[in-house]
Design an enzyme around this catalytic site. Structure first.
Site, PDB file in Angstrom:
ATOM      1  N   GLU A   1     -22.235 -52.456  45.466  1.00  0.00           N
ATOM      2  CA  GLU A   1     -21.928 -53.760  46.031  1.00  0.00           C
ATOM      3  C   GLU A   1     -20.731 -54.434  45.376  1.00  0.00           C
ATOM      4  O   GLU A   1     -19.942 -55.109  46.059  1.00  0.00           O
ATOM      5  CB  GLU A   1     -23.159 -54.665  45.962  1.00  0.00           C
ATOM      6  CG  GLU A   1     -24.316 -54.204  46.860  1.00  0.00           C
ATOM      7  CD  GLU A   1     -25.120 -53.037  46.321  1.00  0.00           C
ATOM      8  OE1 GLU A   1     -24.899 -52.663  45.150  1.00  0.00           O
ATOM      9  OE2 GLU A   1     -25.975 -52.490  47.037  1.00  0.00           O
TER      10      GLU A   1
ATOM     11  N   PRO B   1     -25.481 -57.292  42.344  1.00  0.00           N
ATOM     12  CA  PRO B   1     -24.480 -56.506  41.612  1.00  0.00           C
ATOM     13  C   PRO B   1     -23.053 -57.006  41.852  1.00  0.00           C
ATOM     14  O   PRO B   1     -22.168 -56.769  41.045  1.00  0.00           O
ATOM     15  CB  PRO B   1     -24.648 -55.081  42.165  1.00  0.00           C
ATOM     16  CG  PRO B   1     -26.012 -55.039  42.756  1.00  0.00           C
ATOM     17  CD  PRO B   1     -26.325 -56.433  43.208  1.00  0.00           C
TER      18      PRO B   1
ATOM     19  N   HIS C   1     -36.631 -57.691  48.433  1.00  0.00           N
ATOM     20  CA  HIS C   1     -36.179 -57.744  49.819  1.00  0.00           C
ATOM     21  C   HIS C   1     -36.417 -59.113  50.454  1.00  0.00           C
ATOM     22  O   HIS C   1     -36.319 -59.248  51.670  1.00  0.00           O
ATOM     23  CB  HIS C   1     -36.885 -56.678  50.666  1.00  0.00           C
ATOM     24  CG  HIS C   1     -36.442 -55.280  50.383  1.00  0.00           C
ATOM     25  ND1 HIS C   1     -36.845 -54.585  49.271  1.00  0.00           N
ATOM     26  CD2 HIS C   1     -35.622 -54.434  51.060  1.00  0.00           C
ATOM     27  CE1 HIS C   1     -36.302 -53.365  49.290  1.00  0.00           C
ATOM     28  NE2 HIS C   1     -35.561 -53.252  50.366  1.00  0.00           N
TER      29      HIS C   1
HETATM   30  C1  LIG Z   1     -28.633 -52.221  44.576  1.00  0.00           C
HETATM   31  C2  LIG Z   1     -29.197 -51.757  45.883  1.00  0.00           C
HETATM   32  N1  LIG Z   1     -28.413 -51.745  46.967  1.00  0.00           N
HETATM   33  C3  LIG Z   1     -28.908 -51.378  48.153  1.00  0.00           C
HETATM   34  C4  LIG Z   1     -30.214 -51.011  48.306  1.00  0.00           C
HETATM   35  C5  LIG Z   1     -30.784 -50.646  49.680  1.00  0.00           C
HETATM   36  N2  LIG Z   1     -31.101 -49.219  49.746  1.00  0.00           N
HETATM   37  C6  LIG Z   1     -32.341 -48.774  49.531  1.00  0.00           C
HETATM   38  S1  LIG Z   1     -32.415 -47.097  49.536  1.00  0.00           S
HETATM   39  C7  LIG Z   1     -30.782 -46.947  49.847  1.00  0.00           C
HETATM   40  C8  LIG Z   1     -30.168 -45.595  49.920  1.00  0.00           C
HETATM   41  C9  LIG Z   1     -30.407 -44.830  48.649  1.00  0.00           C
HETATM   42  O1  LIG Z   1     -29.821 -43.570  48.713  1.00  0.00           O
HETATM   43  P1  LIG Z   1     -30.002 -42.520  47.553  1.00  0.00           P
HETATM   44  O2  LIG Z   1     -29.626 -43.159  46.247  1.00  0.00           O
HETATM   45  O3  LIG Z   1     -29.280 -41.302  47.923  1.00  0.00           O
HETATM   46  O4  LIG Z   1     -31.558 -42.268  47.462  1.00  0.00           O
HETATM   47  P2  LIG Z   1     -32.486 -41.637  48.586  1.00  0.00           P
HETATM   48  O5  LIG Z   1     -32.867 -42.737  49.516  1.00  0.00           O
HETATM   49  O6  LIG Z   1     -31.716 -40.572  49.280  1.00  0.00           O
HETATM   50  O7  LIG Z   1     -33.662 -41.120  47.842  1.00  0.00           O
HETATM   51  C10 LIG Z   1     -30.197 -48.204  49.972  1.00  0.00           C
HETATM   52  C11 LIG Z   1     -28.781 -48.458  50.283  1.00  0.00           C
HETATM   53  C12 LIG Z   1     -30.996 -51.033  47.137  1.00  0.00           C
HETATM   54  N3  LIG Z   1     -32.287 -50.691  47.162  1.00  0.00           N
HETATM   55  N4  LIG Z   1     -30.468 -51.406  45.954  1.00  0.00           N
END
Ligand SMILES: Cc1ncc(C[n+]2csc(CCOP(=O)(O)OP(=O)(O)O)c2C)c(N)n1
Ligand SMILES: Cc1ncc(C[n+]2csc(CCOP(=O)(O)OP(=O)(O)O)c2C)c(N)n1
Ligand SMILES: [Mg+2]
Ligand SMILES: [Mg+2]
Lengths: 387, 342, 387, 342
Positions: B73, B102, B142
């Site tokens: 972010e 962030p 959230h």
């Molecule tokens: C700081 C932050 N930004 C955005 C989110 C929203 N969000 C939740 S899961 C996700 C994707 C995560 O991807 P990855 O790190 O590859 O993990 P995966 O879901 O594939 O296990 C996002 C953008 C969050 N939880 N925390």
């Protein structure tokens, strides 16, 4: 679920997971094992003598600028000055390597780079004098505001370079940061965005050995800061930051690469901060004289002067001329910094928003009344009372 | 300004639309009209955003105009700063309220200050869209109401719609603004519906004007965003008790429309501020204080506040106990010392 | 300043800048060029058959757990579930590789790892059911709260591991993060602190190809995520994340290295998320069936089952037994998740501070009155009204 | 609790000490008494901090107890969280107010919430020291008053000393607290002096108690940290005008001592809140609102606020025009509608 139930199970052969392939070949991303040097090596034969002479004149001027600015703090004309003495080769090369249309993103230590790029030294110093935050219009010389929150300027450089490319403009951004700044999350995010977007940006890390009092070994365990490039999929270059010709060459190659659409480069220039962190700092608390002396023997001006004199490109006259030019610059700066800046306190309210809010209008009116009262009391003008 | 003027040719088909659709349309129309408008964020491109607000934009305008960024972010907002420095007009999506944190340093130390520190030379016309607040059964992180942080930061505008019309109009106005705007989207109103035609001209107030959503004479409910429906419902319920409540929708927390708010409270002599953000240090303190400063001698009772509790946002199964509802609003109205005055 | 004036000038020889030396030799830090594999390769000969059988049973159970949790969302018993179907080899290996005294730092997707480490599946799922943020005491199984703000758990793991070492305790922390999470600043800062402090921590990146809808190529341009290790001066290991034996081995080596004082390791496990991001996501918007099918042919359970059956270590009985055990777990989970949790709304105020503030006492009293009134009205208890 | 009890044997040499020295001594005594107290931050070790607050700690307790970290504030606070999870009691130094912003997510989403989200199982006894505020001629980003952000975050304590005694006592109490404390150190009072003996027992109030620094009958000045000396000076100057001002030093913004503040305002019937943080969305709104809620019928005039302007912190040469001074405080007092009442 058993193997029998899985579609494609019979066809299974030991292969790497389907989607995996290296995005880049890591080998060319790795920096040289030693800082790259030009002066005193065979590579110097290819260096343009005019460029070397230009660099020399600027280094001498730059050193004088640092000394003058430091002197101004002692006279109370600057609140504080973070000197780049010892790092002039990086500062000057960064400024000279860019075209006019390019953008420079300096950190708080890099007023010299801004000045070498053409910024009025007085304008460069207002932040440190304390009368203005940014004493210049960034668009005039395409120099972003001197950036104090460490590493936060790096994503700006990426965004600007990206925007320029989207607009079809041939513009490169060069962003400067210290060794300490590489530890910040913004460094990481900026480099990653730059690499993913193949943005035309060059990151110059001046590794001057310290972040205030913290030595590099407490900052990172990396083989070199340049090695961080690999993790973003961009080339890392390691260069002797006191060798102006080498820094100029390496940065020049990185700028050319960015301009040609090759994407970003991370350059680590190994140098040393000869002065304290700022005039307010006491460097004896965290480093010994012998280290400083060792670096004095590797002084950027000395390296270049020796090269030029040995090759007969520079004589006593040339040295004298460079010095005299630097003295003229310093005298001009001194004279102009001796005047008190004229400030209008009502400016506090003028650039918070495009249009003043009702609340700010109210507050401005109240200050106006106070200033008028002050003026009535002591016969001085409320405005222009800087210090 | 009318949105017709902003968005070009329109016809007149009025049918129910959700706030989410109106927001998407505002983005689309802004992008169509102004080629410098760029949308960036996590999942905003191919997916159309986790709330589908940006759905279709990448397809219509290309991935360079609506960009899936890496997951960072500060990087998103930081690169948006650079893009704005070069003349673009970035619209950043933060995926949820708590995931904007962030980017806090970039927001406070650069976005809010750049115009000021460059004495007007470098305005940053950036819109930061933040879905905010609770009531949707979201797991922790959230459902934060983060408006107090933004309000306390000079240099930012803070705007939040509560109706479908305003969602469109205020987002268009925010993107058109030459100043940075934190545009707070009340998540739980995303699926609220109202008759609305994307093609009909809508009169859009410039940012900074509150509006009286329901006129009344007994007391003023001052609110915004997710709590507007609660207040309107409370006002209806109050009729039975003999109270005729006026409801003011702030729409913009910064700049604050002192005029509209104070005029209302001077008329009614009583006020309650309602929001779901925590009470302590929340927006209600500022609002109550400034109303009191301006209307002290008209007030029959102290300005009261109905707010979320001073606790971290609770798990979904307990959120209804945390969020101010109609009963709590009516309770506060009942405490406005009715004996004393009218 | 001229060369003549500089002390030590005469002694100048072209040498690297005085303070520069590589902190680490970069070569051993580089990951293998291909994801490391055990199953179906010669390396499998060294694998402990018992371990393989244990891994198999856990994988089968894990897959069943994922399926059951997903089913619970459809029945409205869970608000949301981020499935790790397809990634079970990573989840299970991460859990099994640790000693009891070690700590696991899971991300929001890693309830399975927590369960495999011994956590009650119901406790693991309260966050996603919506009745509690963290449904367990982290100290009981040394499992940090499931972490939703991406990458923020990584510095926690570093700090905990560092603290344990300072206290002289033999404790390793294993922290899990997704490919998307590696882009966050906190990832960078955590790895850097870990390397500088030589903290006994292992970072496991599950590269499952996507961050919600964003594919890896939009996330990074690095040769591999494991290559990021070089920039911190720690070894990077690249492993086939669907090969449970390989993940277990690589993580085991990293844990052993950390325990022996060798410092942190970054492990990238290449895997694939077979389900959508969560039950609320529509994966067809951003990826095609063929890609999913290709990965189905590289299924972690299938890989291990084939190995075990081919080597005669597993027969139909064994398969049946694993399945039955998994079914028992699922049935138990179903039954227990069918009960409505009993909640006391007054708990809202109990753990904000060690001692309730006067303000919270006031607010609690007000809620108490409301609940009593509610109870009076409809004869139900204000407490325990979960949904 | 007395500090003697906390710090062991003491003698009685009272001589002038600076707030900086008292803070340093508080750290030292805390570390000496409790081996789980660890100090970490940028330049806190070898250098002793840019304000020299941690001077000597690394030498006395070793670098493992007082650690120069890499330059990354989220990393510092994030690792402190992990250390606290393992039973340590970290004291984090942020170098300046604005440089705490990179750690915002860790602070809001973890430090403030961990006890709550683990239902008491994982308290985080972390003290985050933040030198804050202006008046020292600092260049941009070195003079922010960031207390509003922390106040709006349930789960944090927010403490700020205004005297040398309190600097010691409140920092000791903060470090001893089982909850996270944002400990705001007023930079411009670092070099303020008072007779103080590190060896004499000092009666330390627990966190959360305001104190009347000057009793008075005409009106109450409510203030904290850097603005206390301004208020005391204003109160002295007000005597000439015939006003006998009471001055309340909050000391702790969270928890807030409603009792002491309301008791004072009920006595005096008038109040002005004074702080240098921007007015809009700043602490003053909350304070004025809650005082009004509690004292409405005792008030002869609305609670007024004297605060910094709603602008980014100005350059050093203009800061005196921004910072509330004695005249502005007296001006506000004059506007407390003296005709109306007493
Ligand atoms: C700081 C932050 N930004 C955005 C989110 C929203 N969000 C939740 S899961 C996700 C994707 C995560 O991807 P990855 O790190 O590859 O993990 P995966 O879901 O594939 O296990 C996002 C953008 C969050 N939880 N925390
Ligand atoms: C985000 C942030 N944290 C802390 C500081 C305070 N600070 C100013 S300069 C400095 C050290 C910077 O070191 P380095 O990046 O190596 O640059 P150098 O000073 O050596 O040029 C620190 C910690 C800051 N300006 N910004
Ligand atoms: Mg440095
Ligand atoms: Mg992923």
């Amino acid at each position: 679920m058993t193997v029998q139930e899985l579609p494609g199970a019979a066809a299974y052969r030991p292969t790497p997971p389907p989607a995996w392939k290296p995005l880049t070949n890591p080998a060319p991303l790795l920096p040289d094992p030693e800082p790259y040097r030009v002066l005193g090596t065979a590579a110097v034969a290819d260096a343009d003598p005019e460029l070397l002479l230009r660099l020399y004149a600027e280094l001498v001027r730059g050193r004088r600028y640092n000394a003058q600015a430091t002197a101004l703090t002692k006279q109370g004309r600057l609140a504080v000055y973070p000197s780049s003495t010892g790092q002039e080769a990086c500062e000057i090369a960064a400024a000279l390597v860019l075209e006019e249309r390019d953008w420079l993103f300096p950190s708080y230590r890099d007023t010299l780079a801004a000045v070498a790029r053409g910024l009025d030294p007085v304008e460069a110093l207002t932040l440190l004098r304390g009368d203005r935050h940014t004493g210049y219009d960034p668009r005039e010389h395409r120099i972003a505001p001197l950036c104090t929150p460490l590493a936060t300027q790096l994503p700006h450089a990426v965004g600007l370079a990206h925007a320029a490319r989207l607009k079809g403009d041939d513009v490169v951004a060069l962003a400067m940061v210290g060794d300490g700044g590489t530890s910040e999350g913004d460094f990481h995010e900026a480099l990653n965005f730059a690499a993913v977007w193949r943005a035309p940006v060059v990151f110059l890390v001046q590794n001057n050995g310290f972040a205030i009092s913290v030595p590099l070994a407490k900052q990172t365990a990396a083989p070199s800061l340049a090695h961080k490039a690999v993790g973003y999929g961009m080339p890392g270059r390691l260069v002797d930051g006191n060798d102006a010709a080498a820094v100029h060459q390496v940065l020049g190659e990185a700028v050319a690469r960015a301009r040609a659409g090759g994407g970003p480069t991370l350059v680590e220039a190994v140098t040393y901060r000869m002065d304290a962190h700022t005039n307010a700092d006491d460097a004896t608390r965290y480093r010994g004289d012998s280290e400083v002396e060792a670096w004095r023997a590797h002084d950027p001006i000395m390296l270049l002067e020796r090269e030029l004199t040995e090759r007969g490109l520079l004589g006593e006259d040339g040295i004298e001329e460079a010095r005299a030019a630097a003295e003229r610059m310093a005298a001009g700066l001194r004279a102009r910094m001796n005047a008190d800046p004229v400030l209008d306190p009502m400016d506090l309210f003028t650039h918070v928003y495009a249009e003043q809010t009702a609340q700010l209008r109210e507050q401005a009116a109240r200050l106006r009344v106070e200033l008028d009262a002050e003026q009535g009391q002591d016969g001085t003008s409320g405005a222009g009372d800087g210090r | 300004m009318t949105t017709a003027a902003m968005a070009g040719e329109r016809t007149d088909r009025v049918k129910p639309a959700t706030m989410a659709q109106a927001l998407g349309r505002a983005l689309r129309d802004s992008m169509a009209e102004d080629p410098t408008v760029h949308v960036l964020g996590e999942d905003v491109g191919t997916l159309g955003g986790v709330f589908r607000i940006t759905d279709g934009l990448a397809k219509e305008f290309g991935e360079d105009r609506c960009t899936d960024t890496p997951l960072a972010e500060a990087g998103i907002l930081g690169t948006a700063v650079g893009m704005a420095m070069y003349g673009l007009r970035p619209v950043v999506e933060m995926q949820f309220d708590a995931f904007a944190y962030p980017a806090f340093e970039q927001l406070i130390s650069h976005v809010a200050k750049m115009r000021n520190r460059t004495r007007g030379a470098m305005p940053l016309p950036i819109t930061v869209r933040v879905p905010y607040g609770g009531g949707i059964g979201g797991v922790e992180h959230h459902s934060d109401s983060s408006e107090a942080y933004y309000m306390a930061t000079p240099g930012l505008h803070v705007v939040t719609p509560a109706t479908v019309d305003d969602a469109y109009g205020l987002l268009r106005a925010s993107i058109a603004s030459d100043d940075p705007v934190v545009f707070l989207e009340p998540k739980r109103l995303y699926w609220s519906k109202a008759p609305w035609s994307p093609d009909a001209p809508v009169e859009v107030e410039p940012i900074g004007r509150a509006v009286v959503r329901r006129p009344g004479r007994s007391a003023t409910l001052i609110t915004y965003g997710p709590s507007l429906p609660v207040c309107l419902e409370a006002a209806e319920a109050a009729v039975e008790e003999g109270w005729d409540l006026e409801v003011v929708d702030l729409r913009s927390l910064v700049p604050f429309d002192d005029e509209t708010v104070a005029a209302s409270v001077r008329r009614t002599g009583r006020a309650v501020v309602v929001h779901e953000s925590s009470g302590f240090g929340g927006p209600g303190g500022e609002i109550a204080a400034r109303v009191t400063e301006r209307c002290f001698h008209h007030l029959e009772a102290p300005v009261l506040r109905v707010a979320g509790f001073d606790i971290p946002y609770p798990p979904p199964m307990l959120e209804r106990h945390h969020l101010p509802g109609v009963d709590r609003v009516l309770d506060a109205v009942a405490r406005l010392q009715w004996e004393a005055g009218s």
